[in-house]
Write an enzyme that holds these catalytic residues in place. Structure first.
Site, PDB file in Angstrom:
ATOM      1  N   LYS A  34      72.577  17.482  35.986  1.00  0.00           N
ATOM      2  CA  LYS A  34      71.127  17.342  36.156  1.00  0.00           C
ATOM      3  C   LYS A  34      70.403  18.610  35.681  1.00  0.00           C
ATOM      4  O   LYS A  34      69.418  18.517  34.944  1.00  0.00           O
ATOM      5  CB  LYS A  34      70.826  17.041  37.632  1.00  0.00           C
ATOM      6  CG  LYS A  34      69.370  16.770  37.932  1.00  0.00           C
ATOM      7  CD  LYS A  34      69.213  15.856  39.126  1.00  0.00           C
ATOM      8  CE  LYS A  34      69.449  16.563  40.452  1.00  0.00           C
ATOM      9  NZ  LYS A  34      68.378  17.534  40.782  1.00  0.00           N
ATOM     10  N   SER A  35      70.885  19.762  36.089  1.00  0.00           N
ATOM     11  CA  SER A  35      70.212  21.011  35.697  1.00  0.00           C
ATOM     12  C   SER A  35      70.217  21.178  34.177  1.00  0.00           C
ATOM     13  O   SER A  35      69.206  21.546  33.571  1.00  0.00           O
ATOM     14  CB  SER A  35      70.928  22.217  36.315  1.00  0.00           C
ATOM     15  OG  SER A  35      70.788  22.191  37.710  1.00  0.00           O
ATOM     16  N   ARG A  39      66.973  21.057  31.311  1.00  0.00           N
ATOM     17  CA  ARG A  39      66.762  22.184  30.396  1.00  0.00           C
ATOM     18  C   ARG A  39      66.952  21.751  28.946  1.00  0.00           C
ATOM     19  O   ARG A  39      66.266  22.262  28.039  1.00  0.00           O
ATOM     20  CB  ARG A  39      67.712  23.325  30.768  1.00  0.00           C
ATOM     21  CG  ARG A  39      67.284  24.014  32.084  1.00  0.00           C
ATOM     22  CD  ARG A  39      68.442  24.747  32.723  1.00  0.00           C
ATOM     23  NE  ARG A  39      68.052  25.547  33.884  1.00  0.00           N
ATOM     24  CZ  ARG A  39      67.868  25.064  35.121  1.00  0.00           C
ATOM     25  NH1 ARG A  39      68.026  23.752  35.380  1.00  0.00           N
ATOM     26  NH2 ARG A  39      67.534  25.865  36.120  1.00  0.00           N
ATOM     27  N   GLY A 106      62.173  18.260  42.210  1.00  0.00           N
ATOM     28  CA  GLY A 106      61.737  19.644  42.368  1.00  0.00           C
ATOM     29  C   GLY A 106      61.986  20.469  41.114  1.00  0.00           C
ATOM     30  O   GLY A 106      61.176  21.316  40.744  1.00  0.00           O
ATOM     31  N   SER A 183      66.787  31.615  43.706  1.00  0.00           N
ATOM     32  CA  SER A 183      66.363  30.309  43.192  1.00  0.00           C
ATOM     33  C   SER A 183      66.383  30.286  41.669  1.00  0.00           C
ATOM     34  O   SER A 183      65.622  31.001  41.008  1.00  0.00           O
ATOM     35  CB  SER A 183      64.953  29.971  43.688  1.00  0.00           C
ATOM     36  OG  SER A 183      64.450  28.876  42.952  1.00  0.00           O
ATOM     37  N   GLN A 185      65.382  27.800  40.008  1.00  0.00           N
ATOM     38  CA  GLN A 185      64.142  27.148  39.564  1.00  0.00           C
ATOM     39  C   GLN A 185      63.045  28.186  39.364  1.00  0.00           C
ATOM     40  O   GLN A 185      62.305  28.140  38.381  1.00  0.00           O
ATOM     41  CB  GLN A 185      63.699  26.097  40.582  1.00  0.00           C
ATOM     42  CG  GLN A 185      64.665  24.920  40.644  1.00  0.00           C
ATOM     43  CD  GLN A 185      64.303  23.904  41.708  1.00  0.00           C
ATOM     44  OE1 GLN A 185      63.409  24.118  42.508  1.00  0.00           O
ATOM     45  NE2 GLN A 185      65.026  22.793  41.716  1.00  0.00           N
ATOM     46  N   ASP A 336      73.811  22.978  46.528  1.00  0.00           N
ATOM     47  CA  ASP A 336      73.548  21.542  46.669  1.00  0.00           C
ATOM     48  C   ASP A 336      74.718  20.793  47.311  1.00  0.00           C
ATOM     49  O   ASP A 336      74.638  19.582  47.541  1.00  0.00           O
ATOM     50  CB  ASP A 336      73.250  20.920  45.297  1.00  0.00           C
ATOM     51  CG  ASP A 336      71.911  21.398  44.743  1.00  0.00           C
ATOM     52  OD1 ASP A 336      71.041  21.805  45.537  1.00  0.00           O
ATOM     53  OD2 ASP A 336      71.740  21.368  43.503  1.00  0.00           O
ATOM     54  N   LYS A 363      64.983  21.570  50.844  1.00  0.00           N
ATOM     55  CA  LYS A 363      65.461  20.764  49.707  1.00  0.00           C
ATOM     56  C   LYS A 363      64.782  19.386  49.781  1.00  0.00           C
ATOM     57  O   LYS A 363      63.746  19.242  50.395  1.00  0.00           O
ATOM     58  CB  LYS A 363      66.983  20.666  49.730  1.00  0.00           C
ATOM     59  CG  LYS A 363      67.683  22.003  49.496  1.00  0.00           C
ATOM     60  CD  LYS A 363      67.484  22.484  48.066  1.00  0.00           C
ATOM     61  CE  LYS A 363      68.167  23.813  47.803  1.00  0.00           C
ATOM     62  NZ  LYS A 363      67.803  24.371  46.503  1.00  0.00           N
ATOM     63  N   ARG A 414      71.423  13.379  48.109  1.00  0.00           N
ATOM     64  CA  ARG A 414      72.712  13.973  48.514  1.00  0.00           C
ATOM     65  C   ARG A 414      73.064  13.644  49.968  1.00  0.00           C
ATOM     66  O   ARG A 414      74.237  13.612  50.324  1.00  0.00           O
ATOM     67  CB  ARG A 414      72.702  15.486  48.257  1.00  0.00           C
ATOM     68  CG  ARG A 414      72.467  15.796  46.785  1.00  0.00           C
ATOM     69  CD  ARG A 414      72.937  17.149  46.353  1.00  0.00           C
ATOM     70  NE  ARG A 414      72.284  17.529  45.101  1.00  0.00           N
ATOM     71  CZ  ARG A 414      72.639  17.105  43.892  1.00  0.00           C
ATOM     72  NH1 ARG A 414      73.664  16.295  43.743  1.00  0.00           N
ATOM     73  NH2 ARG A 414      71.981  17.495  42.803  1.00  0.00           N
TER      74      ARG A 414
HETATM   75  C1  S3P Z   1      68.294  23.782  40.401  1.00  0.00           C
HETATM   76  C2  S3P Z   1      68.287  24.854  41.262  1.00  0.00           C
HETATM   77  C3  S3P Z   1      68.531  24.736  42.706  1.00  0.00           C
HETATM   78  C4  S3P Z   1      69.156  23.406  43.079  1.00  0.00           C
HETATM   79  C5  S3P Z   1      68.497  22.264  42.376  1.00  0.00           C
HETATM   80  C6  S3P Z   1      68.579  22.417  40.872  1.00  0.00           C
HETATM   81  C7  S3P Z   1      68.011  24.009  38.970  1.00  0.00           C
HETATM   82  O1  S3P Z   1      67.290  24.840  43.394  1.00  0.00           O
HETATM   83  O2  S3P Z   1      69.122  23.225  44.476  1.00  0.00           O
HETATM   84  O3  S3P Z   1      69.114  21.044  42.732  1.00  0.00           O
HETATM   85  O4  S3P Z   1      68.316  23.127  38.145  1.00  0.00           O
HETATM   86  O5  S3P Z   1      67.507  25.090  38.644  1.00  0.00           O
HETATM   87  P1  S3P Z   1      66.669  26.256  43.837  1.00  0.00           P
HETATM   88  O6  S3P Z   1      66.205  26.964  42.629  1.00  0.00           O
HETATM   89  O7  S3P Z   1      65.530  25.894  44.749  1.00  0.00           O
HETATM   90  O8  S3P Z   1      67.771  26.974  44.567  1.00  0.00           O
END
Ligand code: S3P
Length: 457
Positions: A34-35, A39, A106, A183, A185, A336, A363, A414
């Site tokens: 997913k991450s 990107r 998020g 974080s 993100q 996660d 979360k 999750r």
């Molecule tokens: C993610 C970062 C994490 C993770 C989220 C995906 C990302 O969040 O929990 O599922 O893709 O950068 P945080 O940046 O809030 O830790």
């Protein structure tokens, strides 16, 4: 005037039951990371020319990012399993004509806030009931220091939340920022803003978080350097206004999704499975290390590097697990995965102690409360603390009973998948109120579990 229905309609809850069955056997693959998928779309949308992405996660969260980027001018198409993205170039995003609804995601909203912050456009973001409760101040604060302007809803507990409008500034001001929370993100939002800012944007990470943004930015030709200082801070420096060149990206399987069949196979007697082509980047693979330390028979096979990311087939056999004290420094690399670790801990012999997990409360749901509540309904023995759970494992026994028909997922994929795995080992089985959130990150989750069990017959 007629109004067109939006494709972000509210999904009907989908209750489902999970109960003990046969051992899990066979080989599967899980959907794309997913991450990396978010990107891949975002950086392709900023490159000049045509990028190709295979293995993209086609879950609701990533599709929300794709839809937002289209609304800001990128051309994104799909043919077979290949996605093509024609980027607009650094600084080339356009103002969308409508509010952008990012559903449950998020990562989408925080990364896109960063992108918009350094463009001369204004964008309003909204999301579902879960996303609308999540704190946005952590991104608003650094992006405001870069010159962007925000108007956000303020929640009853005084947090800046969605819906929010960001008005970007161009040129914005480069920033050096030390992350106050671990974080990825927040780090990524700042770096994405920095792409369209003259000069050096710098993020200092006292605690390392997932490094996909840095790795992929380098792959696209951005001017990024990563150093570690004498105090073990990671310092990521990006020189803005360098054009990105289009790439061919192969997205590996998501370790955060692989976590569910891996724990299911560890817990269900007789299981022996392989999850193929999973990303095992050390900034993501903490769960596998902890499960091995608990006694889990987990082996990485066919290890290779694909597109800068380490990938392996994960071979897992049923194992008797022992409780563990999870060290605080491994937390970011499995942030996660705590919901599914808690299920493993409840079935282990001995006590599992976790701490430093206050981030879990913000979360997709308050994951400490939701997991404690569900595990209590199943008859687990645990204590909920402010920043973690202490679980006294019942050595292979989770009773369930009548209360096990009331597991609540609170729009959190999750939580849903963790309790589905628990259902395979809870004496009476269990019922979950809504499995539809699994569509955000793991389309086909329930059929994947069924296929692993079917192949044993
Ligand atoms: C993610 C970062 C994490 C993770 C989220 C995906 C990302 O969040 O929990 O599922 O893709 O950068 P945080 O940046 O809030 O830790």
């Amino acid at each position: 005037m007629t109004s067109k229905p939006t494709d972000q309609t509210i999904a009907e809850p989908k209750p489902d039951s999970f109960k003990p069955g046969t051992a899990l056997t066979g080989a599967i693959s899980v959907p794309g990371d997913k991450s990396i998928s978010h990107r891949a779309l975002i950086l392709s949308a900023l490159a000049i020319g045509e990028s190709e992405i295979t293995g993209l996660l086609e879950g609701e969260d990533v599709l929300a990012t794709a839809k937002a980027l289209r609304a800001m001018g990128a051309q994104i198409d799909k043919s077979g399993d290949k996605w093509t993205v024609f980027g607009v170039g650094i600084g080339g995003l356009m103002e969308p004509e409508t509010v952008i609804d990012l559903g449950n995601s998020g990562t989408s909203v925080r990364l896109l806030m960063g992108l918009v912050a350094a463009h001369d456009i204004s964008v309003t973001f909204t999301g579902d009931a879960s996303l609308s409760k999540r704190p946005m101040g952590r991104v608003i604060e650094p992006l405001s220091a870069m010159g962007a302007d925000f108007t956000a809803r303020i929640s009853v507990d005084d947090k800046a939340c969605l819906p929010l409008t960001v008005r970007g500034l161009c040129p914005a001001i480069p920033l050096e920022y030390r992350l106050p929370v671990a974080s990825a993100q927040v780090k990524s939002a700042i770096l994405l803003a920095g792409l369209n800012i003259p000069g050096v944007t710098r993020v200092i990470e006292p605690v390392p978080t997932r490094d996909h943004s840095e790795t992929m930015l380098k792959g696209f030709g951005a001017n990024v350097t990563v150093e570690t200082d004498a105090n073990d801070n990671r310092i990521i420096s990006l020189v803005g206004e360098t054009e990105l060149s289009p790439q061919k990206i192969k997205v590996p399987g998501d370790p955060s999704s692989a976590a569910f069949p891996v724990v299911a196979a560890l817990l269900v007697p007789g299981s022996d499975i392989v999850v193929e082509n999973v990303g095992i980047n050390p900034t993501r693979a903490g769960l596998f290390t902890i499960l091995q330390q608990m006694g889990g028979d987990i082996r990485f096979e066919n290890e290779q590097i694909v597109g800068g990311e380490p990938v392996a087939d994960i071979h897992v056999k049923h194992s008797k697990l022992k409780g563990i004290a999870v060290p605080a420094d491994i937390v970011p690399s499995m942030i996660d995965e705590f919901p599914i670790l808690f299920i493993a801990a409840a079935m282990a012999e001995g006590t599992t102690i976790t701490s430093g997990l206050s981030e879990l409360r913000v979360k997709e749901s308050d994951r400490l409360s939701r997991m404690a509540e569900g595990l209590n309904l199943l008859g687990a023995d645990l204590i909920e603390k402010e920043d973690g759970l202490t679980i006294n494992g019942r050595a292979g026994f989770l009773p369930g009973g009548t209360k096990a028909s009331a597991i609540k997922t609170a729009l959190d994929h999750r939580i849903a998948m963790s309790f589905a795995v628990a259902g395979l080992v809870t004496e009476t089985g269990l019922t979950i109120d809504d499995m539809s959130p699994t569509e955000t990150s793991f389309p086909g989750f329930a059929s994947m579990l069924a296929a692993l069990q079917g192949s044993a017959q």
